[in-house]
Design a protein around this motif. Structure first.
Motif, PDB file in Angstrom:
ATOM      1  N   VAL B 184      21.001   4.421  60.405  1.00 45.95           N
ATOM      2  CA  VAL B 184      22.242   5.165  60.167  1.00 45.95           C
ATOM      3  C   VAL B 184      22.734   5.784  61.469  1.00 45.95           C
ATOM      4  O   VAL B 184      23.923   5.695  61.798  1.00 45.95           O
ATOM      5  CB  VAL B 184      22.026   6.242  59.086  1.00 45.95           C
ATOM      6  N   GLN B 185      21.811   6.387  62.235  1.00 50.16           N
ATOM      7  CA  GLN B 185      22.197   6.977  63.525  1.00 50.16           C
ATOM      8  C   GLN B 185      22.897   5.938  64.403  1.00 50.16           C
ATOM      9  O   GLN B 185      23.872   6.230  65.085  1.00 50.16           O
ATOM     10  CB  GLN B 185      20.965   7.492  64.276  1.00 50.16           C
ATOM     11  N   HIS B 186      22.342   4.721  64.356  1.00 50.89           N
ATOM     12  CA  HIS B 186      22.884   3.646  65.170  1.00 50.89           C
ATOM     13  C   HIS B 186      24.322   3.322  64.766  1.00 50.89           C
ATOM     14  O   HIS B 186      25.111   2.845  65.563  1.00 50.89           O
ATOM     15  CB  HIS B 186      22.000   2.409  65.001  1.00 50.89           C
ATOM     16  N   GLN B 187      24.677   3.600  63.513  1.00 53.21           N
ATOM     17  CA  GLN B 187      26.019   3.254  63.032  1.00 53.21           C
ATOM     18  C   GLN B 187      27.018   4.385  63.236  1.00 53.21           C
ATOM     19  O   GLN B 187      28.171   4.278  62.819  1.00 53.21           O
ATOM     20  CB  GLN B 187      25.959   2.903  61.540  1.00 53.21           C
ATOM     21  N   THR B 188      26.586   5.503  63.863  1.00 54.45           N
ATOM     22  CA  THR B 188      27.518   6.622  64.039  1.00 54.45           C
ATOM     23  C   THR B 188      28.346   6.466  65.306  1.00 54.45           C
ATOM     24  O   THR B 188      29.201   7.291  65.580  1.00 54.45           O
ATOM     25  CB  THR B 188      26.755   7.954  64.104  1.00 54.45           C
ATOM     26  N   THR B 189      28.090   5.413  66.100  1.00 56.84           N
ATOM     27  CA  THR B 189      28.890   5.222  67.315  1.00 56.84           C
ATOM     28  C   THR B 189      30.163   4.446  66.975  1.00 56.84           C
ATOM     29  O   THR B 189      30.415   4.126  65.816  1.00 56.84           O
ATOM     30  CB  THR B 189      28.072   4.442  68.358  1.00 56.84           C
ATOM     31  N   TYR B 190      30.962   4.158  68.011  1.00 56.73           N
ATOM     32  CA  TYR B 190      32.214   3.437  67.757  1.00 56.73           C
ATOM     33  C   TYR B 190      32.295   2.191  68.618  1.00 56.73           C
ATOM     34  O   TYR B 190      31.890   2.184  69.780  1.00 56.73           O
ATOM     35  CB  TYR B 190      33.411   4.350  68.040  1.00 56.73           C
TER      36      TYR B 190
END
Lengths: 118, 347
Positions: B184-190
């Motif tokens: 999930v952390q990995h998916q918080t970037t853009y």
């Protein structure tokens, strides 16, 4: 280490306990009036013909065997996928060879007709 | 220290299990209302306001029903099967991150029951155990319909488990970890500075195959062959009455919630709401917003599940197996190779 897994054990225990409590509660609250007809096997209202303990299609065994083969290979891919960036091009090439062998297996099974259901 | 961990975990488990059970109750209601809407009927609307208490009434009714075990059935396993089903369905949720950390009473609490580093493996392992509940139920009933339903179901579940496992491999390659919280952390970037880096965009093929496999794993239409009422009466739970039947029913919906939560976590960015970190909320409010986002996303996926169920017809069994072995399996394998090539080019 253990502190990470303890909650999981508690959760599984909780889920199973919930099931047991519900089944017991139902046994306790529900009526118990067994009759001859009620206890026979249900077969759309007809008299049951023989039992269900008979032979069934070999295809189900086939699927189970194939599943074990392929699933083990999928499990091999997990550590590789996690370490993909560190392994670089060599890791990719080795896995490609592995996957090709897997695909040859799938193709062989396919040609042999083990995947046909008719 | 140890007792503190146990207490906090116990509290989390209690909250999560109660939430799941409440959700199941309303999910069944919503499913019945939506199906009524799709078929131009009214649906349950008499018990409580708008019929909201219909499922509660159903559960109470099932509790008071006689528990019939057929004479020819294998009693011990007949009892055990629904317990396995519900136990498995409830315990899968243990590794799913419901939100970021939250600060309560001066303590940082992670909103996940067990933050283990093999989260995905745990989910796969536990969902495989679910096959036992259905197969044992079908076998122990000693009924031909049940046996056929159980066999079909186990064949279907294990076939689609392969594609499910392989669709996740792509996600693992992108994020490089098995820990759901880190994914999930990995998916918080853009991406490109504006598109949320959800795995849905990074792994479009994997996303579609995973959702399809999730439908099959939860026995939902168009993959509900284990129950196929016109051919198999009720499938594996033909010989079940009272709350033992209710537990299978409950497990099915609990599995649906878990599947939606896994799809959300792996592909739809989990608890993260894009751009919200730029608004400048206090950390406590932000944690609550994340939990709310997670719930909304899961609800949206579940709505998708329900609408699909009432829109598509059921597959034939050979079509189902063909789709699983001849289409999904090759596609997911090729997806792994494609992901590898793209990642190598980018680095």
């Amino acid at each position: 280490m253990l502190e990470h897994y303890l909650p999981i054990f508690m959760m599984i225990l909780g889920g199973v306990l919930f099931g047991i409590v519900m089944v017991k509660l139902n046994e306790w609250l529900g009526p118990r009036r067994p009759t001859e007809e009620k206890l026979t096997t249900y077969e759309s209202g007809m008299e049951p013909v023989r039992t269900a303990r008979e032979r069934f299609s070999v295809k189900f065994y086939m699927v189970a065997v194939l599943f074990i083969l392929f699933d083990i290979e999928v499990v091999f891919m997990y550590p590789w996928a996690v370490a993909f960036r560190e392994l670089g091009i060599i890791g990719f090439v080795s896995m490609t060879v592995f996957i090709l062998i897997l695909l040859i297996g799938l193709f062989y099974v396919w040609r042999k007709g083990a995947l046909e259901w008719d | 220290m140890a007792t503190e961990i146990v207490l906090i975990s116990l509290l989390k488990i209690l909250v999560v299990v109660l939430t799941i059970l409440t959700c199941v109750v309303f999910l069944v209601y919503i499913e019945r209302r939506v199906s009524a809407f799709v078929q131009n009927r009214v649906g349950p609307n008499r018990t409580g306001p708008y019929g909201l208490l219909q499922t509660v009434a159903d559960v109470v009714k099932l509790l008071m029903k006689e528990d019939i075990v057929p004479r020819n059935a294998y009693k011990a396993i007949h009892d055990l099967a629904p317990i396995i089903s519900i136990g498995v369905a409830l315990s899968t949720f243990a590794v799913i991150p419901i939100g970021d950390t939250i600060e309560l009473f001066g303590r940082q609490i992670k909103l996940i029951i067990a933050d283990v580093n093999v989260g995905i493996l745990y989910i796969l392992a536990i969902t495989s155990l679910g096959v036992y509940g259905i197969t044992l139920a079908g076998w122990s009933s000693n009924n031909k319909y049940s046996l056929l339903g159980g066999l079909r179901s186990s064949a279907q579940l294990i076939s689609y488990e392969l594609s499910m496992g392989l669709s996740i491999v792509g996600v693992l390659m992108v994020s490089g970890t098995l820990q759901l919280d880190k994914i999930v952390q990995h998916q918080t970037t853009y991406l490109f500075g504006w598109l949320p880096a959800w795995n849905m965009f990074l792994q479009p093929i994997g996303f579609i195959t995973f959702v399809t496999a999730a439908f099959a794993e939860t026995n939902r239409l168009p993959f509900d062959l284990p129950e196929a009422e016109p051919e198999l009466v009720g499938g594996y739970h033909t010989e079940y009455t009272g709350l033992k039947f209710g537990l299978f029913f409950l497990a099915e919906y609990a599995n649906m919630i878990t599947a939606s939560a896994v799809i959300t976590t792996l592909f739809l960015g989990g608890w993260h709401l894009p751009y919200v970190e730029y608004v400048g909320l206090s950390s406590f409010i932000l944690s609550l917003v994340y939990v709310g986002t997670f719930c909304v996303k899961v609800a949206a996926v579940m709505m998708f599940f329900i609408i699909i169920r009432w829109t598509l017809p059921r597959f034939r069994y050979d079509q189902l197996m063909n789709l699983g072995w001849k289409l999904m399996l090759p596609i997911t394998i090729i997806n792994v190779l494609l992901t590898g090539i793209v990642l190598l080019i980018l680095h």
